[in-house]
Design a protein around this motif. Structure first.
Motif, PDB file in Angstrom:
ATOM      1  N   LYS A   1       2.421   1.001  -4.230  1.00 38.49           N
ATOM      2  CA  LYS A   1       3.750   1.350  -4.737  1.00 38.49           C
ATOM      3  C   LYS A   1       4.612   0.098  -4.797  1.00 38.49           C
TER       4      LYS A   1
ATOM      5  N   ILE B   1       0.121  -0.231 -11.024  1.00 41.67           N
ATOM      6  CA  ILE B   1       0.422   1.092 -10.455  1.00 41.67           C
ATOM      7  C   ILE B   1      -0.070   2.202 -11.390  1.00 41.67           C
TER       8      ILE B   1
ATOM      9  N   THR C   1      -3.880   2.492 -11.343  1.00 38.68           N
ATOM     10  CA  THR C   1      -4.434   3.084 -10.115  1.00 38.68           C
ATOM     11  C   THR C   1      -3.935   4.508  -9.903  1.00 38.68           C
ATOM     12  N   GLY C   2      -3.121   4.982 -10.810  1.00 37.16           N
ATOM     13  CA  GLY C   2      -2.608   6.340 -10.696  1.00 37.16           C
ATOM     14  C   GLY C   2      -1.652   6.525  -9.537  1.00 37.16           C
ATOM     15  N   ALA C   3      -1.020   5.414  -9.120  1.00 36.21           N
ATOM     16  CA  ALA C   3      -0.034   5.432  -8.020  1.00 36.21           C
ATOM     17  C   ALA C   3      -0.624   5.980  -6.723  1.00 36.21           C
ATOM     18  N   LYS C   4      -1.924   5.906  -6.564  1.00 36.26           N
ATOM     19  CA  LYS C   4      -2.574   6.425  -5.356  1.00 36.26           C
ATOM     20  C   LYS C   4      -2.693   5.363  -4.269  1.00 36.26           C
ATOM     21  N   ASP C   5      -2.956   4.130  -4.679  1.00 34.79           N
ATOM     22  CA  ASP C   5      -3.247   3.077  -3.718  1.00 34.79           C
ATOM     23  C   ASP C   5      -2.043   2.216  -3.357  1.00 34.79           C
TER      24      ASP C   5
ATOM     25  N   LYS D   1      -5.547  -4.204  -1.420  1.00 35.06           N
ATOM     26  CA  LYS D   1      -6.322  -2.971  -1.254  1.00 35.06           C
ATOM     27  C   LYS D   1      -7.307  -3.074  -0.092  1.00 35.06           C
TER      28      LYS D   1
ATOM     29  N   LYS E   1       0.836  -1.200   0.000  1.00 32.45           N
ATOM     30  CA  LYS E   1       0.000   0.000   0.000  1.00 32.45           C
ATOM     31  C   LYS E   1       0.871   1.252   0.000  1.00 32.45           C
ATOM     32  N   ALA E   2       0.356   2.307  -0.566  1.00 29.58           N
ATOM     33  CA  ALA E   2       1.130   3.537  -0.712  1.00 29.58           C
ATOM     34  C   ALA E   2       1.609   4.110   0.619  1.00 29.58           C
ATOM     35  N   ASP E   3       0.860   3.872   1.681  1.00 36.42           N
ATOM     36  CA  ASP E   3       1.231   4.442   2.983  1.00 36.42           C
ATOM     37  C   ASP E   3       2.043   3.472   3.860  1.00 36.42           C
TER      38      ASP E   3
END
Length: 258
Positions: free
Chosen positions: A204, A195, A198-202, A177, A126-128
């Protein structure tokens, strides 16, 4: 029997002969069919277009180009990845174009064409996520993979990892997700495509790419003639620029130099 009747009879016989000959010619001209197995859940190599419902992707285009080069009509058959090699062995399909890595274990069951794509495995989180930075941080983690893939095999080697296998890469990403997995291990180009979508939002990609891999077209073990034809056609596609054209279409860059 009068002359007119003889002439009419002769013409009728000739017409019948030409008709039969014509039918025979049409039968001989019928195109040879190449049944191609694929798991259409591995974008950008093979997936189903949401609007047209047609199977598309790099492997699909490559299979069609190979078929055209060899003079075959290509028929795409969608199936689960773990059923593809059995499908070749049983004769239900002739070849597989499905992002399949050439391995020693698989080579005992099928023949492979010359490699047509170089890949490797990568980790998606996840991105975070700030704790997982690569393969070295996956110990004891929940990992989502696609069943039957080299990503699944590699994940199972990780100490205390809880590996969950899914029928498609899309399902593995959905698990990530939803929070049911800490990471996804899959082929780099598939991860990159996800990636981008999803626009690299969700999510990495983290860490280095490992386990350099090469994809090949899988063919029946005894079908050496078809293996030779496919290798020849693949060489011709690379020479005439068609392979590069397809590579650019799906990956946005030229293929690496051999």
């Amino acid at each position: 029997m009068n002359k007119k009747f003889k002439t009419g009879l002769l013409l009728a016989v000739l017409a019948l002969v030409f008709a039969v000959t014509g039918c025979g010619s049409q039968e001989k001209a019928a195109p040879k069919v190449l049944k191609v197995g694929t798991d259409a859940a591995f974008a950008p190599f093979e997936f189903q277009d949401e609007s047209t419902k047609e199977y598309v992707g790099f492997d699909i285009d490559l299979a069609k180009a190979l078929g055209k080069q060899m003079g075959y009509e290509v028929q795409i058959q969608n199936m689960n990845f773990d059923g593809i090699i059995p499908g070749i062995e049983s004769g239900n399909i002739d070849i597989a174009a499905t992002g399949m890595t050439i391995t020693a274990e698989r080579s005992q069951k099928v023949n492979f064409s010359k490699p047509y794509y170089k890949s490797g495995l990568a980790v998606v989180v996840k991105a975070d996520n700030a704790t997982i930075k690569g393969f070295g941080d996956l110990e004891g983690k929940k990992i989502a993979v696609q069943i039957g893939t080299t990503g699944a095999s590699e994940a199972k080697k990780i100490k205390n990892a809880q590996v969950r296998e899914f029928n498609s890469s899309a399902e593995a990403f959905m698990e990530l997700k939803a929070g049911g997995a800490d990471a996804v291990v899959n082929d780099l180009p598939v991860n990159e495509y996800y990636i981008v979508k999803t626009g690299a939002k969700d999510a990495k990609i983290v860490g280095d790419v490992v386990s350099a891999e090469e994809y090949g077209i899988a063919i029946g073990k005894k079908n050496t003639e078809l293996t030779e034809k496919i290798n020849k056609a693949l060489d011709e596609l690379k020479k005439n620029g068609e392979y590069e054209k397809l590579y650019l279409k799906w990956f946005g860059k030229k293929p690496p130099q051999a």
